[in-house]
Design an enzyme around this catalytic site. Structure first.
Site: not given
Ligand code: UFG
Length: 336
Positions: A125, A150, A154
């Site tokens: 990831s 998590y 990785k």
């Molecule tokens: N976000 C919101 N509201 C929500 C959910 C997310 O504003 O309800 C925002 C987050 O703050 C972030 C973006 O949307 O800016 C993406 O968030 P995600 O939770 O969809 O994804 P992340 O980038 O935080 O995490 C993902 C994967 C993980 C991995 C990570 C880094 O879910 O498995 O990318 O590669 F570790």
């Protein structure tokens, strides 16, 4: 030709990859313990591809049962999708995460070694890059600084794979660093099914659009990005799945080695870009409120995906519109 073992093949990325492997004419064996997936997925993989495969309902860390799979099938390569993947849950259940992701992977690698099977593709990831110093992220960028168990699993498995290759360079290993997988197969038959309230952005947006959840919380609008909300590299899961087929073809052709690739589009979109794109693509409304930043979040993360293009001949082809439409189609079918 030997068979390809797909662990966690009923899960989100595993099932889409199984479809692409079958479509590419490969013979596969799936194992899954349905800890985060459902048996119907297997039927749907068959429906989409019109092809059959062997399935074992087992935990990949059950050495005895895993050995039986290797006894009964001539396994030539392994794609490992059997990891737990929820960041927040990993903070609450570190022992479960380290046990399943790391011990499970070690049992798998040890069993592969026992049966002389040394081709391995690992689902890593972008989280291994921690808080990026620069973007776009190339595979040479510094790794480390992960903020949850998590992410640590990785990072540790990547290290284990490097050590394994150093100890025996007849292994053929490919580490794929996924950015943010979204979307679903265009048939609407397989997709992402998070249990409970989703943590990730796209599944949350889809459930707001369907009326299952009231509104989206946008976690912070004061980041140093074009509109203040977090920027990520969203990649269609079918493109991601195709990247695995290309990676496998590379391992089949090349001399042994250990290879690392980013799988992303190379383009970053903000949370509000995603909301707008979704509303346009689906003609559904996504009400939202701006709330506090989420702990552990970073401002910007997107890939330089040129190494995969150069060495694998792989490039993400689907648009943001496809990602939104396909995510929505899957949920619409579930609601019917
Ligand atoms: N976000 C919101 N509201 C929500 C959910 C997310 O504003 O309800 C925002 C987050 O703050 C972030 C973006 O949307 O800016 C993406 O968030 P995600 O939770 O969809 O994804 P992340 O980038 O935080 O995490 C993902 C994967 C993980 C991995 C990570 C880094 O879910 O498995 O990318 O590669 F570790």
């Amino acid at each position: 030709m030997g068979k390809i073992l797909v662990t966690g093949g009923a899960g989100y990325i595993g099932s889409h990859t199984a479809v692409e492997l079958l479509d590419a004419g490969k013979e596969i064996v799936i194992i899954d313990n349905f800890s985060n997936s459902k048996p119907d997925v297997l039927e749907n993989i068959k429906k989409i591809t019109n092809k059959d495969f062997k399935f074992y309902e087992i935990d990949y860390s059950d050495r005895e049962k895993l050995e039986k799979v290797f006894e009964e099938n001539e396994i030539e390569s392994v794609l490992n999708f059997a990891g737990y993947k929820a960041v927040g849950e990993s903070v609450k259940k570190p022992i479960e995460y380290y046990t399943n992701n790391i011990s499970g992977c070690l049992v798998l690698l040890d069993t592969m070694r026992k049966y002389g099977c040394k081709k391995f593709i690992f689902s890593s990831s972008a989280t291994v890059y921690g808080d990026p110093e620069i973007v776009p992220l190339t595979e040479e960028c510094k790794i480390g600084g992960v903020t949850n168990p998590y992410g640590a699993t990785k990072l540790f498995i990547e290290q284990i794979l490097c050590d394994l290759y150093d100890s025996d360079n007849t292994w053929d290993i490919c580490i794929l660093r996924y950015f943010n997988p979204v979307g679903a197969h265009e048939s609407g038959l397989i997709g992402e099914e998070p249990q409970g309230i989703p943590n990730n952005l796209m599944p949350y947006i889809v459930r707001v659009a369907s009326g299952q959840l009231e509104k989206l919380s946008v976690f912070g609008d004061d980041y140093d990005t074009h509109d203040g909300t977090g920027v990520r590299d969203y990649i269609h899961v079918v493109d991601l799945a195709k990247g695995h087929v290309k990676a496998l073809e590379k391992l089949d052709k090349e001399k042994e080695g250990i290879f690392i690739y980013n799988l992303g589009t190379g383009v970053g979109y903000s949370v509000l870009d995603m909301v707008k794109a979704f509303e346009i693509a689906t003609e559904k409304e996504v009400p939202y409120v701006i709330t506090e930043r989420r702990e552990g979040d970073i401002a910007t993360c997107y890939s330089d995906a040129s190494k995969a293009k150069r060495e694998l001949g792989w490039i993400a082809e689907k648009s943001l519109e496809d990602m939104c439409k396909d995510s929505w189609r899957y949920i619409e079918r579930q609601l019917k």
